[in-house]
Design an enzyme around this catalytic site. Sequence first.
Site, PDB file in Angstrom:
ATOM      1  N   ASP A 276       0.877  -1.174   0.000  1.00 32.24           N
ATOM      2  CA  ASP A 276       0.000   0.000   0.000  1.00 32.24           C
ATOM      3  C   ASP A 276       0.915   1.225   0.000  1.00 32.24           C
ATOM      4  O   ASP A 276       2.038   1.187   0.527  1.00 32.24           O
ATOM      5  CB  ASP A 276      -0.957   0.021   1.198  1.00 32.24           C
ATOM      6  CG  ASP A 276      -2.078   1.049   0.986  1.00 32.24           C
ATOM      7  OD1 ASP A 276      -2.034   1.791  -0.024  1.00 32.24           O
ATOM      8  OD2 ASP A 276      -2.991   1.131   1.819  1.00 32.24           O
TER       9      ASP A 276
HETATM   10  C1  BGC Z   1      -4.801   3.648   0.010  1.00 33.47           C
HETATM   11  C2  BGC Z   1      -5.045   2.593  -1.053  1.00 33.47           C
HETATM   12  C3  BGC Z   1      -4.911   3.206  -2.415  1.00 33.47           C
HETATM   13  C4  BGC Z   1      -3.537   3.846  -2.543  1.00 33.47           C
HETATM   14  C5  BGC Z   1      -3.276   4.469  -3.903  1.00 33.47           C
HETATM   15  C6  BGC Z   1      -3.502   4.391  -0.226  1.00 33.47           C
HETATM   16  O1  BGC Z   1      -3.388   5.482   0.642  1.00 33.47           O
HETATM   17  O2  BGC Z   1      -4.801   3.052   1.283  1.00 33.47           O
HETATM   18  O3  BGC Z   1      -6.307   2.011  -0.890  1.00 33.47           O
HETATM   19  O4  BGC Z   1      -5.124   2.239  -3.399  1.00 33.47           O
HETATM   20  O5  BGC Z   1      -3.412   4.844  -1.549  1.00 33.47           O
HETATM   21  O6  BGC Z   1      -4.040   5.603  -4.086  1.00 33.47           O
END
Ligand code: BGC
Length: 768
Positions: A276
């Site tokens: 993530d």
């Molecule tokens: C979120 C994810 C997301 C990623 C890319 C993160 O902060 O937790 O769910 O896919 O950002 O935007």
Amino acid sequence: MAITLSFLVAALFASPLGASDASSYARSPPVYPSPPGKGVGIWADAYYSAQDLVGQMTLEEKVNITRGFTVTDNVCAGNTGTVPRLGWPGMCLHDAGNGVRATDLVNSYPSAIHVGASWDKNLTYERAFYMGKEFKAKGINVILGPNAGPLGRSPLGGRNWEGFSVDPYLSGQLNAETIVGHQDAGVIANIKHFIANEQETYRRPYFGVEAISANVDDKTLHEFYLWPFMDGVRAGVASVMCSYNRINNTYGCENSKLLNGILKTELSFDGFVLLDWNARHNLDSANAGLDMLMPGGGSWGDNLTQAIHNGSVNDDRITDMATRILAAWHLVGQNDTSFPTPGIGMKNLTEPHEQVDARIPESKPTILEGAIAGHVLVKNDGALPFKENPRMLSVYGYDATVPDTKNTDVLFQLGYTSSQEMGQAVLGTEQHFDQAAKGGTIVTGGRAGANAPAYIDDPLSAIQYRAKSDGTWVNWDLTSSNPDVNTASDACLVFINAISTEGWDREGLHDDFSDGLVLNVASKCANTIVVIHVAGVRLVDQWIDHPNVTATVIAHLPGQDSGEALVKLLYGEAVFSGKLPYTLAKNESDYAVYAQCGRGPSNTTDPQCDFTEGVYVDYRHFDEKNITPRYEFGYGLSYTTFNYSSLLIETLDTKLGSGGPITSSSDEKLWEFVATVNATITNTGEIGGGEVAQLYLGIPNSPPKQLRGFEKSVLPPGESAEVIFQLTRRDFSVWDVIAQGWTVQEGEYAIYVGASSRDIRLTGSIAV
Ligand code: BGC
């Protein structure tokens, strides 16, 4: 009982310190080495091609494709490196929930919670397929969804709306449909966030304060939080996103027990594990099972090459990482030369860019049908559908009209602006905002799951459009908390909402302004219909019993066709068939877990969250503790009535209880059908409509009821359909922490078939 059992099990999963406080012994044991992908089943050809391509790569090239690089000419959430020498174009990774985020010429689909409320597998697949096509048209290789976590341990969870349901079975089924739909369309699905990512409070570490540690025992992990991920892997998901939080005191993306042990060994996951965004990781994460860093090179950077040279990361591991990534790419057919250039439709909108219109006409019925299907009618004293075209309608409430997206407060709540800054804001600062997004109607929650459509069909415009052809007079006052009511109104429609946004957990489950508005209108209007757009649970007990509140619709987050869908339902051109994918309680304190861990002032640098409730979350808790909810899990009214009859239970495997624990979820025995349950559903009303028949199983030594089947039938009046529930061995199984496998206990298994978790119409049992 639940607590004792959970902690007995926790002690086995963790180091036996004999402590009574779970956090002091919740440890995630090391599991090494990282198992290489096997490339079996649907993966066989993809692995063959991937191995061939990776075999031609230098170490630097392999490392390059396992990480993100800054690309300034597109707004993809992440871009991998490329291998020009071998013609490998790299990949664009992007969000997700409601459609393609942060760009133009795309559709806004209903949010996952809305899809959950539809309980409709076919619509779920179609939505995923058309949405996937849009991602592909834009040159996005990896769609950062669907979401199997958070499930919704606490109703305040800021991201609960990004998932389909708090129930692992419902979530698992709809995640699987979504994954197949996305991948059939040619994009790599990414099931997230692995795992126990149940709160936004302390979701990430900052300034010496660690992220929350979700302390989950082995049994709860398997039977609840892992369950939908199992379905996702079984459906062939090509990537998994590890989560920001710690699990049993080890960060999700550094957690060898979870990534090497559970995901890649027990679940035999052959795709790649994606970080993530900027989640905590280190070089050893590669050994722990992490395959790709995003959005940059993070701690790997050039160090990963060095680590391979000095032996701290094995050469086979980097080959496996690259192979898993390229196998995912091949699995969904992105090797086809017709796949668009990565990021082609994601150019920075403020600079001259190529126009890629990703919308195709075929998706329109799915978007509208999907918007209709997730509305849940919870109260109806005969007010709906309108009997004849109303002469006068009065519309109240901030949620009735299109949001003013020039207003920064509105943007803030919807997460449309400056998302990077907002992302940082959560690191250490508390943000508070009202439950009600007063800037206009909501069709999505905020941030990563949100997207922006060409139009938002808002309720007031849709009502007025209809009024134009019917000659209905429409009054409206969208700002006053105590509006005047024209006494000639045939009905007063009050629109309120409850917003929720990634990054912050919610402040509460209702707000005084909106409740006051409903009560004020109801005090003056004998036919008050309340419509609530919600990104999660929203309590209604302040006014639901008011005699003038004649109908209430939980309208969830319908996407761009919100208004049209609602008008069709109000006027009876469509029939409500949605059911709640969560329990709507009378009081906050009725939930097993209300507030997240660490809310309020705290001076800890090591926040801990003990999941002591085990699997007793949502209806499992209400049933166990005999708490009467306002509206139970699976509840929803229709304009017609259904009769349930002719229960037929057939056990296909008479030796269900024998055969020993199943330790690997790639063991086909786990997925074998061991029983079928048939029932006949008859539409006994005057008009056609859809009914979601639900099957709950009473597993010994477990919550009284657990969802194990659901089927939606659409029936003309007077007609019947047979629904068939096929139950797998897994459906009967519990996780045996000693044997580390799924096992079917001996005993009596109650079978309940009904219209909700508490409206059981047929019962039977299976003896094992
Ligand atoms: C979120 C994810 C997301 C990623 C890319 C993160 O902060 O937790 O769910 O896919 O950002 O935007």
